[in-house]
Design a protein around this motif. Structure first.
Motif, mmCIF file in Angstrom:
data_model
loop_
_atom_site.group_PDB
_atom_site.id
_atom_site.type_symbol
_atom_site.label_atom_id
_atom_site.label_comp_id
_atom_site.label_asym_id
_atom_site.label_seq_id
_atom_site.Cartn_x
_atom_site.Cartn_y
_atom_site.Cartn_z
ATOM 1 N N SER A 5 0.833 -1.199 0.000
ATOM 2 C CA SER A 5 0.000 0.000 0.000
ATOM 3 C C SER A 5 0.866 1.246 0.000
ATOM 4 C CB SER A 5 -0.901 0.009 1.242
ATOM 5 O OG SER A 5 -0.122 0.154 2.399
ATOM 6 N N ASP A 6 0.247 2.341 -0.362
ATOM 7 C CA ASP A 6 0.888 3.645 -0.306
ATOM 8 C C ASP A 6 0.761 4.148 1.130
ATOM 9 O OD1 ASP A 6 1.633 6.276 -0.426
ATOM 10 O OD2 ASP A 6 0.219 6.837 -2.002
ATOM 11 N N GLN A 8 1.153 6.896 2.404
ATOM 12 C CA GLN A 8 0.607 8.242 2.515
ATOM 13 C C GLN A 8 -0.910 8.268 2.320
ATOM 14 O OE1 GLN A 8 2.773 10.579 3.458
ATOM 15 N NE2 GLN A 8 4.321 8.990 3.375
ATOM 16 N N SER A 9 -1.475 7.168 1.853
ATOM 17 C CA SER A 9 -2.894 7.125 1.522
ATOM 18 C C SER A 9 -3.743 6.911 2.765
ATOM 19 C CB SER A 9 -3.153 5.997 0.521
ATOM 20 O OG SER A 9 -4.532 5.888 0.268
ATOM 21 N N SER A 10 -4.879 7.592 2.786
ATOM 22 C CA SER A 10 -5.824 7.381 3.884
ATOM 23 C C SER A 10 -6.954 6.458 3.427
ATOM 24 C CB SER A 10 -6.397 8.727 4.341
ATOM 25 O OG SER A 10 -7.125 9.321 3.281
ATOM 26 N N GLN A 11 -6.821 5.908 2.238
ATOM 27 C CA GLN A 11 -7.851 5.029 1.712
ATOM 28 C C GLN A 11 -7.674 3.607 2.224
ATOM 29 O OE1 GLN A 11 -7.410 5.924 -2.538
ATOM 30 N NE2 GLN A 11 -9.431 6.890 -2.369
ATOM 31 N N ASN A 12 -8.769 2.863 2.188
ATOM 32 C CA ASN A 12 -8.745 1.456 2.599
ATOM 33 C C ASN A 12 -8.138 0.617 1.484
ATOM 34 O OD1 ASN A 12 -10.008 1.855 5.118
ATOM 35 N ND2 ASN A 12 -11.999 1.936 4.122
ATOM 36 N N THR A 13 -6.941 0.140 1.714
ATOM 37 C CA THR A 13 -6.210 -0.671 0.753
ATOM 38 C C THR A 13 -6.109 -2.090 1.276
ATOM 39 O OG1 THR A 13 -4.891 1.260 0.134
ATOM 40 C CG2 THR A 13 -4.004 -0.881 -0.465
ATOM 41 N N ASN A 25 -5.337 -2.271 5.225
ATOM 42 C CA ASN A 25 -4.468 -1.300 5.898
ATOM 43 C C ASN A 25 -3.633 -1.961 6.990
ATOM 44 O OD1 ASN A 25 -5.556 0.665 4.224
ATOM 45 N ND2 ASN A 25 -7.069 1.289 5.724
ATOM 46 N N GLU A 38 -13.133 4.607 1.158
ATOM 47 C CA GLU A 38 -13.218 5.452 2.346
ATOM 48 C C GLU A 38 -14.258 4.888 3.295
ATOM 49 O OE1 GLU A 38 -14.128 9.296 0.753
ATOM 50 O OE2 GLU A 38 -12.060 9.630 0.120
ATOM 51 N N GLU A 40 -15.660 2.992 6.956
ATOM 52 C CA GLU A 40 -15.455 1.812 7.787
ATOM 53 C C GLU A 40 -15.367 0.538 6.946
ATOM 54 O OE1 GLU A 40 -17.713 -0.327 11.557
ATOM 55 O OE2 GLU A 40 -18.557 1.468 10.665
#
Length: 125
Positions: A5-6, A8-13, A25, A38, A40
């Motif tokens: 995962s990146d 820096q990303s705040s996305q659910n990976t 994550n 994005e 939950e």
């Protein structure tokens, strides 16, 4: 399978997948999941592919994704169109694939900024 995962990303990976687990994550889960870029990460209350019903897809439809990627476990299984009616009626696109491919596809589409949702069943022994 380990996915990267990146940081820096705040996305659910989806960062990992294997027999009996799914990692989002870098947090491991041992049950089926609904994952969106994005918000939950949700438990998907289904254990086996044969247990899927229209209600499971009504739950997904209510989240209003553009596209649903359904991970059907170790092998790709095409679902009965009857249980997919909530998605069809809402004009939400969907694809069935084995869960490992679904994890990779979700990450790619999420990275492109698509409003994608992954509904992943875990692979059993």
């Amino acid at each position: 399978m380990k996915l990267h995962s990146d940081p820096q990303s705040s996305q659910n990976t989806i960062t990992g997948y294997g027999i009996g687990f799914l990692e989002v994550n870098q947090t491991p889960y041992s049950h089926a999941l609904i994952v969106q870029p994005e918000g939950e990460v949700l438990a998907w209350p289904v254990e086996e592919i044969q247990d899927l019903s229209e209600d499971h897809f009504s739950m997904i439809s209510a989240l209003l994704p553009e596209l649903v990627i359904v991970g059907t476990g170790k092998k790709q299984v095409f679902l009965n169109p009857k249980i997919l009616q909530p998605l069809i009626k809402a004009k939400i696109g969907f694809e069935m694939m084995d869960s490992q491919a679904a994890c990779r596809t979700y990450n790619i589409l999420m990275g492109e900024g698509r409003k994608v949702l992954a509904a992943i069943l875990l692979e059993k022994d």
